[in-house]
Design a protein around this motif. Structure first.
Motif, PDB file in Angstrom:
ATOM      1  N   THR A  42      -4.083  -5.306  -0.930  1.00 53.89           N
ATOM      2  CA  THR A  42      -2.650  -5.392  -1.204  1.00 53.89           C
ATOM      3  C   THR A  42      -2.138  -6.767  -0.809  1.00 53.89           C
ATOM      4  OG1 THR A  42      -2.034  -4.532   0.983  1.00 53.89           O
ATOM      5  CG2 THR A  42      -2.307  -2.918  -0.794  1.00 53.89           C
ATOM      6  N   GLN A  72      -1.480   5.488  -2.061  1.00 53.28           N
ATOM      7  CA  GLN A  72      -2.713   6.203  -1.752  1.00 53.28           C
ATOM      8  C   GLN A  72      -2.655   7.679  -2.127  1.00 53.28           C
ATOM      9  OE1 GLN A  72      -4.046   7.005   2.233  1.00 53.28           O
ATOM     10  NE2 GLN A  72      -2.095   6.395   3.143  1.00 53.28           N
ATOM     11  N   ASP A 117       0.829  -1.204   0.000  1.00 53.64           N
ATOM     12  CA  ASP A 117       0.000   0.000   0.000  1.00 53.64           C
ATOM     13  C   ASP A 117       0.865   1.255   0.000  1.00 53.64           C
ATOM     14  OD1 ASP A 117      -2.261   1.532  -0.001  1.00 53.64           O
ATOM     15  OD2 ASP A 117      -2.563   1.441   2.164  1.00 53.64           O
TER      16      ASP A 117
END
Length: 315
Positions: free
Chosen positions: A229, A216, A213
């Motif tokens: 993920t 974002q 991850d």
């Protein structure tokens, strides 16, 4: 005397006084690119972290340590990304400046998120166990602000101004050029961001998973929504329970794509998407496959967008 860059970056000396040019060190290639854009026509910064290396856990080479120690200013993302840099930075010259980009006013910060909260209950206990082990082994945890801040181009535009201001303070003679370069770079990025938003609109509503991850900032800027993920972080290895939970989530959920990274084993994807019609593409958040220098940062964004576009089109 200005030292040559640690990477093969080209310096353009447009009549600038070499002796007055600040010696600048940067942590990762995307930050090096932004500083290179501001310094164009004046000099070139040093890149401390060699391409392809993980920023989270790194041992400095002697040449890199020398470049860091002799810098007039160090521009870095922050301790959350490169905790190993904190100690060397403490031993800098008292006159040396440090520009920590995560602390710059106007920077958009997002807290770490745990996409495993969306997965099945039987995977959660192992996820948290792996998370705790990562914290113990590496001396930092995944609480607070996510350090992958450079993947939001709006942050880069804010930083360009502050980089120019910091360099102008150290080198007043070249201040007009630093600020002119920063404005030109901001304008280019604003145009690129608008173009990418149009191109990535096709990805809205398309399900995908990624290795860890790290995206974002890019995802929230361009309204992309991951399903999950493989790993909670780029420093931890997923266990059987986590992979099983992710397989359950992928099955029948409409996940179309899985995004790997250059430095990680794609076999983990095969375990997570086994039997599902999911295509694998690559995302490169650090610009591993790109030539360091002023052009790397926009090229990194373009390359990431191209991977998402390929996913949306099923290419």
């Amino acid at each position: 005397m200005l030292r040559f860059s640690l990477v093969a970056a080209v310096s353009v000396w447009a009549g600038a006084g070499v002796a007055d040019v600040p010696r600048v060190a940067t942590d990762i290639a995307p930050v090096h690119s932004l500083v290179s854009q501001v310094m164009e026509g004046v000099g070139a910064p040093d890149l401390i972290l060699r391409p392809g290396a993980s920023p989270h856990d790194y041992a400095l080479r002697p040449s890199e340590a020398r470049a860091l120690q002799s810098a007039d200013i160090v521009v870095w993302v922050g301790e959350a990304l490169t905790p190993w840099m904190s100690k060397p930075l403490e031993s800098l010259s008292p006159d040396a400046q440090k520009l920590e980009l995560m602390e710059v006013e106007g920077t958009v910060l997002h807290d770490f998120r745990d996409l495993s909260e969306q997965e099945e209950e039987h995977g959660r206990e192992e996820d948290h166990h792996e998370h705790d082990e990562h914290t113990d082994a590496h001396g930092h945890d995944h609480e607070g602000a996510d350090p992958h801040v450079w993947l939001d181009p709006a942050n880069a535009r804010v930083w360009l101004t502050h980089i120019a201001d910091a360099l102008s303070e150290l080198d007043p003679d070249n201040a007009p050029l630093y600020r002119k370069n920063a404005q030109a770079a901001r304008d280019r990025l604003a145009g690129l961001e608008g173009d990418l938003a149009k191109r990535l609109s096709a990805m809205q509503g398309v399900g995908y998973i990624s290795f860890h991850d790290a995206y974002q900032y890019f995802e929230k800027r361009f309204a992309l929504e991951p399903v999950g993920t493989i790993s909670l972080s780029d420093a931890s290895t997923p266990g059987p329970a986590r992979l099983a939970a992710l397989r359950d989530r992928v099955a029948g959920s409409g996940v179309r794509c899985a995004f790997s990274e250059p430095q990680f084993d794609t076999r983990l994807f095969q375990a997570a998407i086994d039997g599902e019609p999911v295509k694998t593409y690559e995302l490169d958040p650090l610009g591993v496959g790109l030539e360091p220098g002023a052009g790397l940062y926009p090229a990194l964004l373009e390359k990431m967008a191209a991977s998402f576009e390929a996913c949306a089109k099923g290419e």
